[in-house]
Design a protein around this motif. Structure first.
Motif, PDB file in Angstrom:
ATOM      1  N   LYS A 148       5.404  18.846 -11.856  1.00 36.23           N
ATOM      2  CA  LYS A 148       3.992  19.134 -11.655  1.00 36.23           C
ATOM      3  C   LYS A 148       3.125  18.216 -12.504  1.00 36.23           C
ATOM      4  CE  LYS A 148       4.397  23.956 -10.422  1.00 36.23           C
ATOM      5  NZ  LYS A 148       3.993  25.314 -10.764  1.00 36.23           N
ATOM      6  N   LEU A 149       3.564  17.928 -13.718  1.00 36.90           N
ATOM      7  CA  LEU A 149       2.811  17.051 -14.606  1.00 36.90           C
ATOM      8  C   LEU A 149       2.768  15.630 -14.062  1.00 36.90           C
ATOM      9  CD1 LEU A 149       1.294  16.747 -17.285  1.00 36.90           C
ATOM     10  CD2 LEU A 149       3.480  16.252 -18.365  1.00 36.90           C
ATOM     11  N   LEU A 150       3.911  15.155 -13.564  1.00 44.43           N
ATOM     12  CA  LEU A 150       3.974  13.804 -12.977  1.00 44.43           C
ATOM     13  C   LEU A 150       3.103  13.712 -11.727  1.00 44.43           C
ATOM     14  CD1 LEU A 150       5.226  10.997 -13.135  1.00 44.43           C
ATOM     15  CD2 LEU A 150       7.117  11.855 -11.765  1.00 44.43           C
ATOM     16  N   THR A 151       3.101  14.747 -10.876  1.00 45.12           N
ATOM     17  CA  THR A 151       2.271  14.760  -9.680  1.00 45.12           C
ATOM     18  C   THR A 151       0.787  14.781 -10.065  1.00 45.12           C
ATOM     19  OG1 THR A 151       4.020  16.011  -8.581  1.00 45.12           O
ATOM     20  CG2 THR A 151       1.887  15.952  -7.496  1.00 45.12           C
ATOM     21  N   ALA A 152       0.418  15.535 -11.055  1.00 44.21           N
ATOM     22  CA  ALA A 152      -0.976  15.616 -11.497  1.00 44.21           C
ATOM     23  C   ALA A 152      -1.436  14.273 -12.068  1.00 44.21           C
ATOM     24  CB  ALA A 152      -1.140  16.728 -12.532  1.00 44.21           C
ATOM     25  N   ILE A 153      -0.597  13.629 -12.836  1.00 44.08           N
ATOM     26  CA  ILE A 153      -0.938  12.321 -13.407  1.00 44.08           C
ATOM     27  C   ILE A 153      -1.069  11.279 -12.296  1.00 44.08           C
ATOM     28  CG2 ILE A 153      -0.089  10.445 -14.857  1.00 44.08           C
ATOM     29  CD1 ILE A 153       1.088  12.552 -16.710  1.00 44.08           C
ATOM     30  N   LEU A 154      -0.148  11.323 -11.333  1.00 42.82           N
ATOM     31  CA  LEU A 154      -0.193  10.384 -10.217  1.00 42.82           C
ATOM     32  C   LEU A 154      -1.452  10.587  -9.370  1.00 42.82           C
ATOM     33  CD1 LEU A 154       1.317   8.108  -8.790  1.00 42.82           C
ATOM     34  CD2 LEU A 154       2.464   9.822  -7.420  1.00 42.82           C
ATOM     35  N   ILE A 155      -1.824  11.814  -9.069  1.00 36.42           N
ATOM     36  CA  ILE A 155      -3.042  12.093  -8.294  1.00 36.42           C
ATOM     37  C   ILE A 155      -4.279  11.671  -9.099  1.00 36.42           C
ATOM     38  CG2 ILE A 155      -4.465  13.944  -7.336  1.00 36.42           C
ATOM     39  CD1 ILE A 155      -1.876  15.328  -6.488  1.00 36.42           C
ATOM     40  N   GLY A 156      -4.275  11.939 -10.373  1.00 41.53           N
ATOM     41  CA  GLY A 156      -5.402  11.535 -11.235  1.00 41.53           C
ATOM     42  C   GLY A 156      -5.535  10.023 -11.297  1.00 41.53           C
ATOM     43  N   TRP A 157      -4.414   9.336 -11.401  1.00 45.27           N
ATOM     44  CA  TRP A 157      -4.437   7.872 -11.448  1.00 45.27           C
ATOM     45  C   TRP A 157      -4.948   7.283 -10.128  1.00 45.27           C
ATOM     46  CZ3 TRP A 157      -1.406   4.073  -8.940  1.00 45.27           C
ATOM     47  CH2 TRP A 157      -1.604   2.786  -9.410  1.00 45.27           C
ATOM     48  N   VAL A 158      -4.521   7.819  -8.971  1.00 40.64           N
ATOM     49  CA  VAL A 158      -4.978   7.363  -7.658  1.00 40.64           C
ATOM     50  C   VAL A 158      -6.476   7.621  -7.515  1.00 40.64           C
ATOM     51  CG1 VAL A 158      -4.809   7.778  -5.178  1.00 40.64           C
ATOM     52  CG2 VAL A 158      -2.741   7.569  -6.538  1.00 40.64           C
ATOM     53  N   ALA A 159      -6.933   8.798  -7.913  1.00 42.56           N
ATOM     54  CA  ALA A 159      -8.358   9.124  -7.807  1.00 42.56           C
ATOM     55  C   ALA A 159      -9.189   8.198  -8.700  1.00 42.56           C
ATOM     56  CB  ALA A 159      -8.591  10.578  -8.174  1.00 42.56           C
ATOM     57  N   LEU A 160      -8.710   7.929  -9.895  1.00 39.98           N
ATOM     58  CA  LEU A 160      -9.419   7.058 -10.820  1.00 39.98           C
ATOM     59  C   LEU A 160      -9.447   5.622 -10.313  1.00 39.98           C
ATOM     60  CD1 LEU A 160     -10.841   6.835 -13.560  1.00 39.98           C
ATOM     61  CD2 LEU A 160      -8.633   6.340 -14.573  1.00 39.98           C
ATOM     62  N   SER A 161      -8.338   5.160  -9.771  1.00 38.31           N
ATOM     63  CA  SER A 161      -8.291   3.768  -9.308  1.00 38.31           C
ATOM     64  C   SER A 161      -9.139   3.557  -8.052  1.00 38.31           C
ATOM     65  CB  SER A 161      -6.845   3.327  -9.064  1.00 38.31           C
ATOM     66  OG  SER A 161      -6.295   4.067  -8.003  1.00 38.31           O
ATOM     67  N   THR A 162      -9.233   4.560  -7.182  1.00 35.85           N
ATOM     68  CA  THR A 162     -10.053   4.376  -5.982  1.00 35.85           C
ATOM     69  C   THR A 162     -11.535   4.407  -6.318  1.00 35.85           C
ATOM     70  OG1 THR A 162      -9.952   6.744  -5.483  1.00 35.85           O
ATOM     71  CG2 THR A 162      -8.346   5.304  -4.398  1.00 35.85           C
ATOM     72  N   THR A 163     -11.965   5.180  -7.266  1.00 37.49           N
ATOM     73  CA  THR A 163     -13.382   5.206  -7.625  1.00 37.49           C
ATOM     74  C   THR A 163     -13.760   4.001  -8.475  1.00 37.49           C
ATOM     75  OG1 THR A 163     -12.938   6.599  -9.549  1.00 37.49           O
ATOM     76  CG2 THR A 163     -13.571   7.706  -7.489  1.00 37.49           C
ATOM     77  N   ALA A 164     -12.834   3.450  -9.244  1.00 40.33           N
ATOM     78  CA  ALA A 164     -13.135   2.300 -10.095  1.00 40.33           C
ATOM     79  C   ALA A 164     -13.190   1.013  -9.292  1.00 40.33           C
ATOM     80  CB  ALA A 164     -12.085   2.175 -11.193  1.00 40.33           C
ATOM     81  N   CYS A 165     -12.545   0.929  -8.160  1.00 36.91           N
ATOM     82  CA  CYS A 165     -12.486  -0.300  -7.370  1.00 36.91           C
ATOM     83  C   CYS A 165     -13.544  -0.377  -6.282  1.00 36.91           C
ATOM     84  CB  CYS A 165     -11.094  -0.447  -6.740  1.00 36.91           C
ATOM     85  SG  CYS A 165      -9.819  -0.752  -7.969  1.00 36.91           S
ATOM     86  N   LYS A 166     -14.426   0.587  -6.214  1.00 35.43           N
ATOM     87  CA  LYS A 166     -15.461   0.524  -5.185  1.00 35.43           C
ATOM     88  C   LYS A 166     -16.490  -0.530  -5.567  1.00 35.43           C
ATOM     89  CE  LYS A 166     -15.379   5.061  -3.126  1.00 35.43           C
ATOM     90  NZ  LYS A 166     -16.155   6.270  -2.864  1.00 35.43           N
ATOM     91  N   HIS A 167     -16.790  -1.382  -4.612  1.00 36.00           N
ATOM     92  CA  HIS A 167     -17.822  -2.392  -4.815  1.00 36.00           C
ATOM     93  C   HIS A 167     -19.148  -1.828  -4.349  1.00 36.00           C
ATOM     94  CE1 HIS A 167     -15.018  -5.557  -5.771  1.00 36.00           C
ATOM     95  NE2 HIS A 167     -14.265  -5.178  -4.747  1.00 36.00           N
ATOM     96  N   PRO A 168     -20.196  -2.127  -5.080  1.00 35.77           N
ATOM     97  CA  PRO A 168     -21.485  -1.651  -4.584  1.00 35.77           C
ATOM     98  C   PRO A 168     -21.830  -2.389  -3.298  1.00 35.77           C
ATOM     99  CG  PRO A 168     -21.771  -3.050  -6.506  1.00 35.77           C
ATOM    100  CD  PRO A 168     -20.297  -2.836  -6.322  1.00 35.77           C
TER     101      PRO A 168
END
Length: 130
Positions: A3-23
């Motif tokens: 569960k911890l690994l899944t939570a970290i993986l989902i958090g990392w995916v969510a963080l990387s998709t919001t950080a890579c958005k170009h205006p």
């Protein structure tokens, strides 16, 4: 642990998709546009019988003429007192009267350029027969 690994993986995916958005269109630069030139300008190049070329730029909005001859530039102002299109300054005078183009130095009466335009010859006139 799974569960911890899944939570970290989902958090990392969510963080990387919001950080890579170009205006998108927000970062579009507004270019300043130059004001449109509304002057009525005509430009002609004439060649006389000796092969000399004169470039005449007439700005009818500002009533000015710019003459380029032999690598020199002459700025003239339209003269309303003289016939057809005539422009002059203290030293020089340009005139285009009935197809006779003349550019002269006034104080010594020296013609710098002269051209008499040939009238366009038309073919034989066609007459209707009834």
């Amino acid at each position: 642990m799974k569960k911890l690994l899944t939570a970290i993986l989902i958090g990392w995916v969510a963080l990387s998709t919001t950080a890579c958005k170009h205006p998108g269109k927000e970062a579009e630069a507004i270019a300043s546009t130059a004001p449109e030139n509304t002057d009525n300008i005509t430009k002609n190049v004439y060649t006389d019988s000796y092969g000399e070329k004169i470039e005449v730029t007439i700005n009818t909005t500002k009533n000015t003429a710019t003459i380029h001859l032999d690598g020199k530039t002459y700025d003239l102002k339209k003269s309303d007192a003289l016939p057809e299109y005539t422009a002059s300054n203290e030293e020089y005078q340009y005139s285009d009267i009935k197809g006779n183009i003349t550019f002269l130095k006034k104080n010594v009466d020296m013609v710098l350029f002269h051209l008499k335009k040939d009238k366009k010859e038309t073919g034989p006139a066609k007459m209707a027969s009834y």
